[in-house]
Design a protein around this motif. Structure first.
Motif, PDB file in Angstrom:
ATOM      1  N   LYS B  47       0.831  -1.211   0.000  1.00  0.00           N
ATOM      2  CA  LYS B  47       0.000   0.000   0.000  1.00  0.00           C
ATOM      3  C   LYS B  47       0.864   1.260   0.000  1.00  0.00           C
ATOM      4  CE  LYS B  47      -4.416  -1.490   1.847  1.00  0.00           C
ATOM      5  NZ  LYS B  47      -5.430  -1.269   2.879  1.00  0.00           N
ATOM      6  N   LEU B  50       2.094   1.931  -3.434  1.00  0.00           N
ATOM      7  CA  LEU B  50       1.034   2.462  -4.300  1.00  0.00           C
ATOM      8  C   LEU B  50       0.524   3.833  -3.839  1.00  0.00           C
ATOM      9  CD1 LEU B  50      -0.944  -0.864  -4.799  1.00  0.00           C
ATOM     10  CD2 LEU B  50       0.340   0.371  -6.554  1.00  0.00           C
ATOM     11  N   GLY B  51       1.106   4.361  -2.766  1.00  0.00           N
ATOM     12  CA  GLY B  51       0.725   5.696  -2.297  1.00  0.00           C
ATOM     13  C   GLY B  51      -0.567   5.726  -1.505  1.00  0.00           C
ATOM     14  N   LEU B  52      -1.056   4.574  -1.072  1.00  0.00           N
ATOM     15  CA  LEU B  52      -2.291   4.556  -0.286  1.00  0.00           C
ATOM     16  C   LEU B  52      -1.999   4.900   1.171  1.00  0.00           C
ATOM     17  CD1 LEU B  52      -3.912   1.265  -1.663  1.00  0.00           C
ATOM     18  CD2 LEU B  52      -4.092   3.580  -2.534  1.00  0.00           C
ATOM     19  N   LYS B 101       1.245   4.570 -11.901  1.00  0.00           N
ATOM     20  CA  LYS B 101       0.134   3.638 -11.681  1.00  0.00           C
ATOM     21  C   LYS B 101      -0.537   3.239 -12.999  1.00  0.00           C
ATOM     22  CE  LYS B 101      -1.872   5.995  -8.285  1.00  0.00           C
ATOM     23  NZ  LYS B 101      -2.770   6.359  -7.163  1.00  0.00           N
ATOM     24  N   ALA B 102      -0.407   4.109 -13.998  1.00  0.00           N
ATOM     25  CA  ALA B 102      -0.963   3.763 -15.319  1.00  0.00           C
ATOM     26  C   ALA B 102      -0.204   2.597 -15.939  1.00  0.00           C
ATOM     27  CB  ALA B 102      -0.910   4.974 -16.238  1.00  0.00           C
ATOM     28  N   VAL B 106      -2.627  -4.138 -10.589  1.00  0.00           N
ATOM     29  CA  VAL B 106      -2.653  -4.462  -9.162  1.00  0.00           C
ATOM     30  C   VAL B 106      -3.722  -5.512  -8.871  1.00  0.00           C
ATOM     31  CG1 VAL B 106      -3.045  -3.507  -6.851  1.00  0.00           C
ATOM     32  CG2 VAL B 106      -1.884  -2.130  -8.569  1.00  0.00           C
ATOM     33  N   PHE B 108      -5.391  -7.152  -5.364  1.00  0.00           N
ATOM     34  CA  PHE B 108      -5.444  -7.196  -3.900  1.00  0.00           C
ATOM     35  C   PHE B 108      -5.848  -8.602  -3.451  1.00  0.00           C
ATOM     36  CE2 PHE B 108      -6.251  -2.427  -2.783  1.00  0.00           C
ATOM     37  CZ  PHE B 108      -4.963  -2.147  -3.166  1.00  0.00           C
ATOM     38  N   CYS B 111     -11.426  -9.561  -3.842  1.00  0.00           N
ATOM     39  CA  CYS B 111     -11.980  -8.855  -5.005  1.00  0.00           C
ATOM     40  C   CYS B 111     -12.556  -7.504  -4.565  1.00  0.00           C
ATOM     41  CB  CYS B 111     -13.068  -9.709  -5.651  1.00  0.00           C
ATOM     42  SG  CYS B 111     -13.699  -8.979  -7.156  1.00  0.00           S
ATOM     43  N   PRO B 112     -12.017  -6.401  -5.072  1.00  0.00           N
ATOM     44  CA  PRO B 112     -12.392  -5.090  -4.528  1.00  0.00           C
ATOM     45  C   PRO B 112     -13.545  -4.395  -5.241  1.00  0.00           C
ATOM     46  CG  PRO B 112     -10.541  -4.845  -6.008  1.00  0.00           C
ATOM     47  CD  PRO B 112     -10.953  -6.286  -6.067  1.00  0.00           C
ATOM     48  N   PHE B 113     -14.038  -4.975  -6.307  1.00  0.00           N
ATOM     49  CA  PHE B 113     -15.026  -4.246  -7.114  1.00  0.00           C
ATOM     50  C   PHE B 113     -16.373  -4.201  -6.393  1.00  0.00           C
ATOM     51  CE2 PHE B 113     -12.008  -6.220 -10.092  1.00  0.00           C
ATOM     52  CZ  PHE B 113     -11.415  -5.063 -10.541  1.00  0.00           C
ATOM     53  N   ALA B 129     -10.323   4.410 -16.846  1.00  0.00           N
ATOM     54  CA  ALA B 129      -9.223   4.687 -15.913  1.00  0.00           C
ATOM     55  C   ALA B 129      -7.836   4.589 -16.557  1.00  0.00           C
ATOM     56  CB  ALA B 129      -9.301   3.727 -14.723  1.00  0.00           C
ATOM     57  N   PHE B 130      -7.672   3.630 -17.483  1.00  0.00           N
ATOM     58  CA  PHE B 130      -6.330   3.375 -18.023  1.00  0.00           C
ATOM     59  C   PHE B 130      -6.229   3.846 -19.474  1.00  0.00           C
ATOM     60  CE2 PHE B 130      -6.698   0.325 -14.589  1.00  0.00           C
ATOM     61  CZ  PHE B 130      -5.477   0.454 -13.959  1.00  0.00           C
ATOM     62  N   GLN B 165      -9.997  -9.870 -11.036  1.00  0.00           N
ATOM     63  CA  GLN B 165      -8.954  -8.880 -10.734  1.00  0.00           C
ATOM     64  C   GLN B 165      -7.761  -9.031 -11.672  1.00  0.00           C
ATOM     65  OE1 GLN B 165      -7.693  -7.163  -6.923  1.00  0.00           O
ATOM     66  NE2 GLN B 165      -8.405  -9.086  -6.104  1.00  0.00           N
ATOM     67  N   PHE B 168      -8.510  -7.707 -14.997  1.00  0.00           N
ATOM     68  CA  PHE B 168      -8.502  -6.238 -14.919  1.00  0.00           C
ATOM     69  C   PHE B 168      -7.060  -5.722 -14.876  1.00  0.00           C
ATOM     70  CE2 PHE B 168      -8.893  -2.156 -12.721  1.00  0.00           C
ATOM     71  CZ  PHE B 168      -9.983  -1.599 -13.364  1.00  0.00           C
TER      72      PHE B 168
END
Lengths: 237, 317
Positions: B47, B50-52, B101-102, B106, B108, B111-113, B129-130, B165, B168
């Protein structure tokens, strides 16, 4: 920011459709119950964006979606500004739809009156009993309520997450309103504005109404965005 | 060699947990396995990369560009350096981070969706997004993983969620994959399928993977380097070859274990000894040397699992 706006709209698409159906039913029930369209317009304009704020924020927490989204090529600024922009977009669209829906009800009422004559159902919902200015003003008033509420709640949600924010918000609101009332009661605001300072606004047609219903809420919304950007900068996800 | 990820002395303190000056790198063309027990700090490190999470100290560079902290000879402007100096904690450089990040995919550990979203919604989110999003590639992976476009995220099993994921993460042709427990929850065949995809991804030598995993057998199949973290500290950082091809574990009696330790054949502190109910285990850095010096002691190839266990729990001798 565009990615965040689309992310919000795509994520919320299903909820938005459900909310629109609920909005249509609830607004119609209100119209039939109170025999006026002012409340209908206000309710219809308010329901969808208000739910959007809380639904979208709640989704951020489910499955760590908010964290994962920030792992995509978006900055924190994009996320915060995008959320404010998507809410504003939903609010404007919702106002448009609420007005269209409300005027459609008047159209149906006119149609019934034309077919059935005097004493037709929905007579109280005819345009002659519900001036367009009143309908528009009521819709705008609903939008103002949404923007003011969002301006207050969003910085808390951005800082604490939805779960904690809903715990903090009532306390903060109580303190804010209580503090304001106490300050006003003690005359703290006496003489803040010179007597008659607001008269030019309300003395020139709709200028005052425009300021109150559009400029002030948008200024408050922009200030809220600035606060959210600041509080979100150091937040850990 | 060009580092896709370079982390130096990353530190972060929470009540009850400290990430203690963690350093690791992912060179281009390499897979770095990131292992450790639960709560060791793997996810916190990822994290932070990834700058979180904003670290309290340390530097992170992605694709050679500093994204957190600053370093001598870095690409930061004077203004950025002034900002960084003004605060004790290193600054996250948002613009550089977004650019990086582009180029990263990633995954996790869950599944974060959003649960109500359809697989096709997830594809749409990626499209916006990309900048390098390839819709056809996503659909190809979705077909391969049996992810119907109309399936809802909440209907997916854990394994299918991980596959979504992965689709994606791969669909924008990233140069770096950061995978947190990507094979967890997958059946052995699906795990092999995922590993095959990752091997395919690594056919381009400009790419790299940071792979955090509890399933160390997967790392033996695919990783070039292994970094082990425990209680926020890096315990070892070496190539998989050093572990699996060079090191070894001797399973012997107490007398033989003592003899190995006292032989002077190995540098002080380089051995790990663990007393078991029936035998002692001695982890040696060079099993060929042990076999030469102690031909009667059986010394076997060590797995990453055993290497980690002995490094973390064995007594350093």
């Amino acid at each position: 920011m565009k990615a965040m706006i689309f992310s919000d709209l795509i994520t919320m698409r299903r909820s938005l459709i459900q909310l629109l159906v609920i909005m249509a039913v609830v607004s119609l029930v209100i119209a039939l119950s109170v025999d006026t369209l002012a409340a209908t317009a206000a309710c219809a304009a308010t329901l969808v964006p208000f739910s959007f704020v809380f639904n979208a924020s709640a989704y951020d927490e489910v499955n760590n979606w908010g964290s994962f989204r920030l792992a995509m090529p978006m900055s924190r600024r994009d996320v915060v500004a995008g959320r404010y922009a998507s809410l504003l977009l939903v609010t404007v669209l919702s106002l448009g739809m609420s007005l269209a829906y409300t005027f459609a009800i008047t159209g149906v009422a006119a149609l019934l009156a034309g077919v059935m004559g005097q004493g037709a159902p929905l007579e109280s919902l005819l345009l002659e009993n519900n001036p367009p200015e009143m309908i528009v003003a009521a819709g705008l008033a609903g939008v103002v309520a949404v923007l003011v509420a969002a301006s207050v709640t969003l910085p808390f949600i951005m800082r604490f997450d939805m779960t904690l924010a809903v715990r903090v918000l009532p306390f903060a609101t109580l303190c804010g309103v209580g503090g304001f009332c106490a300050a006003a009661g003690n005359g703290l605001f006496d003489g803040l504005l010179p007597a008659g300072a607001l008269e030019p606004l309300f003395g020139s047609g709709y200028a005052g109404l425009f300021v109150v219903l559009v400029v002030v809420p948008l200024a408050l919304y922009a200030a809220s965005l600035a606060i959210s950007l600041r509080v979100c900068r150091s937040r850990e996800l | 060699m060009y580092d896709l990820v370079r982390v130096e002395n990353l530190a972060k303190a929470y009540p009850g947990f400290t990430l203690d000056h963690v350093s690791l790198s992912v060179p281009a063309g390499c897979v770095t396995g990131f292992i450790g027990s639960n709560g060791a700090g793997k996810t916190t490190t990822i994290k932070t990369i990834l700058g979180l999470i904003r670290p309290s100290a340390g530097n992170v560079a992605l694709f050679g560009e500093p994204v957190c902290g600053f370093e001598e000879g870095g690409e930061l402007s004077t203004d950025q350096k002034n900002v960084a100096n003004a605060s004790s904690a290193p600054q996250i450089h948002e613009a550089a981070l977004v650019r990086a990040k582009a180029r990263i995919g990633v995954v996790f550990d869950a599944c974060p969706f959003p649960s109500e979203s359809l697989v096709s919604d997830v594809e749409r989110i990626g499209r916006f997004a990309f900048p390098t999003w390839d819709r056809g590639l996503f659909e190809q992976y979705a077909r391969q993983f049996d992810l119907g476009a109309k399936k809802r995220v909440k209907e997916l099993s854990r394994g299918m969620g991980m596959k979504l994921q992965l689709a994606f993460a791969l669909a924008h042709a990233p140069e770096l994959l950061i995978l947190d427990e990507v094979t967890a929850g997958l059946d052995p065949m699906a795990r092999d399928e995922v590993l095959d995809i990752l091997r395919g991804f690594m056919t381009d030598e400009r790419r790299g993977i940071l792979l955090s995993s509890h399933i160390t057998s997967d790392l033996e199949k695919i990783a070039d380097y292994v970094v082990c973290i425990d209680a926020g500290r890096v315990m070892f950082d070496c190539t998989v070859d050093v572990i699996c091809d060079v090191a070894g574990v001797a399973r012997c009696g107490a007398e033989q274990a003592r003899a190995i330790v006292e032989s002077g054949a190995f540098a002080p502190g380089s051995l790990r000894v663990m007393a078991g109910a029936y035998a002692h285990e001695v982890l040696v850095p060079d099993r060929a040397l042990l076999s030469r010096r102690f031909p009667k002691v059986a010394c076997e190839r060590v797995s990453i699992d055993d290497y980690m266990r002995l490094m973390l729990k064995g007594e350093a001798r």
